[in-house]
Design a protein around this motif. Structure first.
Motif, PDB file in Angstrom:
ATOM      1  N   CYS A 128       0.639  -1.238   0.036  1.00  0.00           N
ATOM      2  CA  CYS A 128      -0.018   0.033   0.090  1.00  0.00           C
ATOM      3  C   CYS A 128       1.006   1.092   0.007  1.00  0.00           C
ATOM      4  N   LEU A 129       1.013   1.775  -0.888  1.00  0.00           N
ATOM      5  CA  LEU A 129       1.702   3.075  -1.229  1.00  0.00           C
ATOM      6  C   LEU A 129       1.126   4.294  -0.329  1.00  0.00           C
ATOM      7  N   CYS A 130      -0.150   4.505  -0.279  1.00  0.00           N
ATOM      8  CA  CYS A 130      -0.711   5.284   0.204  1.00  0.00           C
ATOM      9  C   CYS A 130      -0.359   5.454   1.796  1.00  0.00           C
TER      10      CYS A 130
ATOM     11  N   GLY B 144      -5.235  -0.054   2.509  1.00  0.00           N
ATOM     12  CA  GLY B 144      -6.165   0.098   1.579  1.00  0.00           C
ATOM     13  C   GLY B 144      -7.324   1.113   1.972  1.00  0.00           C
ATOM     14  N   THR B 145      -6.954   2.132   3.200  1.00  0.00           N
ATOM     15  CA  THR B 145      -7.823   2.979   3.467  1.00  0.00           C
ATOM     16  C   THR B 145      -8.195   4.356   2.607  1.00  0.00           C
ATOM     17  N   GLN B 146      -7.237   4.576   1.686  1.00  0.00           N
ATOM     18  CA  GLN B 146      -7.277   5.545   0.843  1.00  0.00           C
ATOM     19  C   GLN B 146      -7.656   5.535  -0.520  1.00  0.00           C
ATOM     20  N   CYS B 147      -6.896   5.152  -1.506  1.00  0.00           N
ATOM     21  CA  CYS B 147      -7.178   5.117  -2.785  1.00  0.00           C
ATOM     22  C   CYS B 147      -7.715   3.663  -2.995  1.00  0.00           C
ATOM     23  N   GLY B 148      -7.411   2.640  -2.117  1.00  0.00           N
ATOM     24  CA  GLY B 148      -8.118   1.457  -2.327  1.00  0.00           C
ATOM     25  C   GLY B 148      -7.634   0.430  -3.300  1.00  0.00           C
ATOM     26  N   LYS B 149      -6.614   0.928  -4.051  1.00  0.00           N
ATOM     27  CA  LYS B 149      -5.950   0.100  -5.182  1.00  0.00           C
ATOM     28  C   LYS B 149      -5.095  -1.063  -4.679  1.00  0.00           C
ATOM     29  N   CYS B 150      -4.889  -1.026  -3.661  1.00  0.00           N
ATOM     30  CA  CYS B 150      -3.841  -2.173  -3.122  1.00  0.00           C
ATOM     31  C   CYS B 150      -4.819  -3.280  -2.507  1.00  0.00           C
TER      32      CYS B 150
HETATM   33 FE1  FES Z   1      -3.186   1.417  -0.425  1.00  0.00          FE
HETATM   34 FE2  FES Z   1      -3.936   3.527  -1.930  1.00  0.00          FE
HETATM   35  S1  FES Z   1      -2.231   2.009  -2.220  1.00  0.00           S
HETATM   36  S2  FES Z   1      -4.829   2.660  -0.174  1.00  0.00           S
END
Ligand code: FES
Length: 56
Positions: free
Chosen positions: A4-6, A35-41
């Motif tokens: 998760c990069l965010c 996964g609590t920001q963009c959700g891509k992960c």
């Molecule tokens: Fe995990 Fe965006 S990469 S929430």
């Protein structure tokens, strides 16, 4: 490896959360913030959770 990069969460941190007692993706998410920001992960994070749970 970063999952998760965010939130800057690595697969190691996800495993750690499980070893410390989390037993679902939801609990890992609540405890690490993965996964609590963009959700891509979410897909990858769920996969790491699943694999780790299968191991313990
Ligand atoms: Fe995990 Fe965006 S990469 S929430």
């Amino acid at each position: 490896m970063y999952v998760c990069l965010c939130q800057g969460i690595t697969d190691g941190q996800i495993r750690e959360a499980i070893y410390e007692g989390c037993c679902s993706y939801r609990e890992v998410r609540e405890s690490t913030g993965v996964g609590t920001q963009c959700g891509k992960c979410a897909c990858l994070a769920k996969q790491v959770v699943r694999e780790t749970l299968a191991d313990v």
